[in-house]
Design a protein around this motif. Sequence first.
Motif, PDB file in Angstrom:
ATOM      1  N   ARG A 128       0.860  -1.182   0.000  1.00 15.95           N
ATOM      2  CA  ARG A 128       0.000   0.000   0.000  1.00 15.95           C
ATOM      3  C   ARG A 128       0.901   1.238   0.000  1.00 15.95           C
ATOM      4  O   ARG A 128       1.593   1.531   0.975  1.00 15.95           O
ATOM      5  CB  ARG A 128      -0.912  -0.008   1.227  1.00 15.95           C
ATOM      6  N   TYR A 129       0.892   1.926  -1.124  1.00 13.82           N
ATOM      7  CA  TYR A 129       1.761   3.096  -1.282  1.00 13.82           C
ATOM      8  C   TYR A 129       1.206   3.954  -2.408  1.00 13.82           C
ATOM      9  O   TYR A 129       0.276   3.542  -3.112  1.00 13.82           O
ATOM     10  CB  TYR A 129       3.197   2.641  -1.601  1.00 13.82           C
ATOM     11  N   LYS A 130       1.786   5.109  -2.603  1.00 15.96           N
ATOM     12  CA  LYS A 130       1.299   6.042  -3.612  1.00 15.96           C
ATOM     13  C   LYS A 130       1.576   5.574  -5.037  1.00 15.96           C
ATOM     14  O   LYS A 130       0.938   6.011  -5.982  1.00 15.96           O
ATOM     15  CB  LYS A 130       1.902   7.432  -3.397  1.00 15.96           C
ATOM     16  N   TYR A 131       2.571   4.723  -5.213  1.00 14.91           N
ATOM     17  CA  TYR A 131       2.840   4.104  -6.509  1.00 14.91           C
ATOM     18  C   TYR A 131       3.182   2.644  -6.244  1.00 14.91           C
ATOM     19  O   TYR A 131       3.414   2.243  -5.099  1.00 14.91           O
ATOM     20  CB  TYR A 131       3.945   4.824  -7.284  1.00 14.91           C
ATOM     21  N   ALA A 132       3.194   1.839  -7.283  1.00 12.93           N
ATOM     22  CA  ALA A 132       3.341   0.395  -7.125  1.00 12.93           C
ATOM     23  C   ALA A 132       4.707   0.034  -6.561  1.00 12.93           C
ATOM     24  O   ALA A 132       5.744   0.376  -7.132  1.00 12.93           O
ATOM     25  CB  ALA A 132       3.125  -0.300  -8.466  1.00 12.93           C
ATOM     26  N   ILE A 133       4.689  -0.660  -5.443  1.00 12.15           N
ATOM     27  CA  ILE A 133       5.891  -1.187  -4.807  1.00 12.15           C
ATOM     28  C   ILE A 133       5.609  -2.633  -4.433  1.00 12.15           C
ATOM     29  O   ILE A 133       4.525  -2.955  -3.927  1.00 12.15           O
ATOM     30  CB  ILE A 133       6.272  -0.365  -3.555  1.00 12.15           C
ATOM     31  N   PHE A 134       6.567  -3.508  -4.700  1.00 13.20           N
ATOM     32  CA  PHE A 134       6.400  -4.920  -4.382  1.00 13.20           C
ATOM     33  C   PHE A 134       7.438  -5.378  -3.362  1.00 13.20           C
ATOM     34  O   PHE A 134       8.625  -5.125  -3.516  1.00 13.20           O
ATOM     35  CB  PHE A 134       6.524  -5.777  -5.647  1.00 13.20           C
ATOM     36  N   TYR A 135       6.936  -6.015  -2.317  1.00  5.63           N
ATOM     37  CA  TYR A 135       7.766  -6.634  -1.287  1.00  5.63           C
ATOM     38  C   TYR A 135       8.015  -8.071  -1.729  1.00  5.63           C
ATOM     39  O   TYR A 135       7.094  -8.898  -1.736  1.00  5.63           O
ATOM     40  CB  TYR A 135       7.022  -6.573   0.045  1.00  5.63           C
ATOM     41  N   CYS A 136       9.252  -8.368  -2.116  1.00  4.59           N
ATOM     42  CA  CYS A 136       9.600  -9.698  -2.614  1.00  4.59           C
ATOM     43  C   CYS A 136      10.482 -10.418  -1.595  1.00  4.59           C
ATOM     44  O   CYS A 136      11.370  -9.812  -0.998  1.00  4.59           O
ATOM     45  CB  CYS A 136      10.352  -9.598  -3.940  1.00  4.59           C
ATOM     46  N   HIS A 137      10.222 -11.699  -1.429  1.00  6.77           N
ATOM     47  CA  HIS A 137      11.054 -12.438  -0.480  1.00  6.77           C
ATOM     48  C   HIS A 137      10.978 -13.941  -0.717  1.00  6.77           C
ATOM     49  O   HIS A 137      10.061 -14.454  -1.358  1.00  6.77           O
ATOM     50  CB  HIS A 137      10.658 -12.105   0.965  1.00  6.77           C
ATOM     51  N   THR A 138      11.990 -14.601  -0.186  1.00  7.11           N
ATOM     52  CA  THR A 138      12.006 -16.055  -0.090  1.00  7.11           C
ATOM     53  C   THR A 138      12.146 -16.393   1.388  1.00  7.11           C
ATOM     54  O   THR A 138      12.808 -15.674   2.135  1.00  7.11           O
ATOM     55  CB  THR A 138      13.179 -16.675  -0.871  1.00  7.11           C
TER      56      THR A 138
END
Length: 314
Positions: free
Chosen positions: A239-249
Motif C-alpha cells: 500500500r503506497y502512492k505508486y506500485a511497490i512490491f515486497y519480494c522475499h524467499t
Amino acid sequence: MSSLLFNKGKLILISLSTLLQLVVNGSNGALPGEVYWESKLPNTPLPKALQELLQPAATAVNKNSFERLKLIREESPRATYGVGYWEELKTLSDKNVIYNETTIYFLYNDLHPYKKMKLIFTESMNGSKFLSRKIAESIPFSSNKSQEILNYFSIESSSKEAQIMKQTIQECEAIGIRGEDKYCATSFESLVDFVTAKFGKKIGTFSNEVEEENKKQEYTILKGIKMIRDNQIVCHKQRYKYAIFYCHTINGTKAYMVPLVGEDGSRAKAVVICHTDTSAWNPEHFAFQVLNVKPGGRPICHFLNSDTIVWVPI
C-alpha cells in the motif's frame, strides 16, 4: 578472415533484428514495461496482475493525482510473516471480526478436497501504478526522509495515509526474519531485475485465476491440488502512492495451486503458501492467535491476494 567477418555480420544482424522488434512493438502500442519484460524474459508471459500496473512512458506524473490509499483492505488483509502485520488488523483481530468473516490463515491439515472456506479475492490492493525506474529513483524511499516524501505528495503527517506509507517503508527496511531474503522493488524494472538475478531468464509465474473477484463467499476446495515447488520468490503489492512490491524467499515454504468452486458456481485457481517452519515468527503473530498454535508448531498456510506474484525457476 571470412569466418571473422561472418561472425561480425551475424552479430550485426542480431542487433538490427532486436532493434527492429522493439520498433515494431512500439508501433503496435507496446508499453515500455512490456518491451523491457520481453528483453529480459522473452519466454515468460507477462502476468495480468503486473501488466495492469504499467503505464505509458509519456504519462505525466502528477504527485497529487494518485488514488487515495485504502486504509483497510476490505475483509482480506495481506498475509504477513514475522512481526509485520498491520496495526489495523491487530486491533480487529481482538474482536475476531475479520477472521470470523474470511479465512486468512489455516492449518496445512485443512488443505484438502471438500474443505470449505469463506474467502474474498480482491482485484488489487489499490489503484497505484508503476513509475518508471528513473522517476521512482528520484523520489526518496527511506524512513529518515519520511517528511520529505509526505511533502512531495502533499500528505498531512498526522493522517492515516501517512501512517500507512511510513509503515510500508519500515517493513521494507526491517531486517528479515531468520531464513528470509527480502527486497522491495520500487519500479517494474527493478522487480524484473531482482527476479532474473535470482533465477535467470527461465522463469515461471503463478498468480490467482478467479472468475468472481471482490465477492466474499464460501469456496470449496476441489480435487487437483498441485504443488508449484518449494523454491520460489513471492512478491506482494504494498500500500503506497505508486506500485511497490515486497519480494522475499523464506526457508521452509511451499507453494500450491488450489482449484476452488464458489457457492455461486464460479471457479478459481488460487495460490496457497504453506510454512513448515514458523519458529522465527513473532509469538504474538495473528496466525498463532486464531489457530491456537505456537511458533515452530504445525505448518500454517494462507491464500495469496490476487495482486501477488509467485516466481519459480523452470
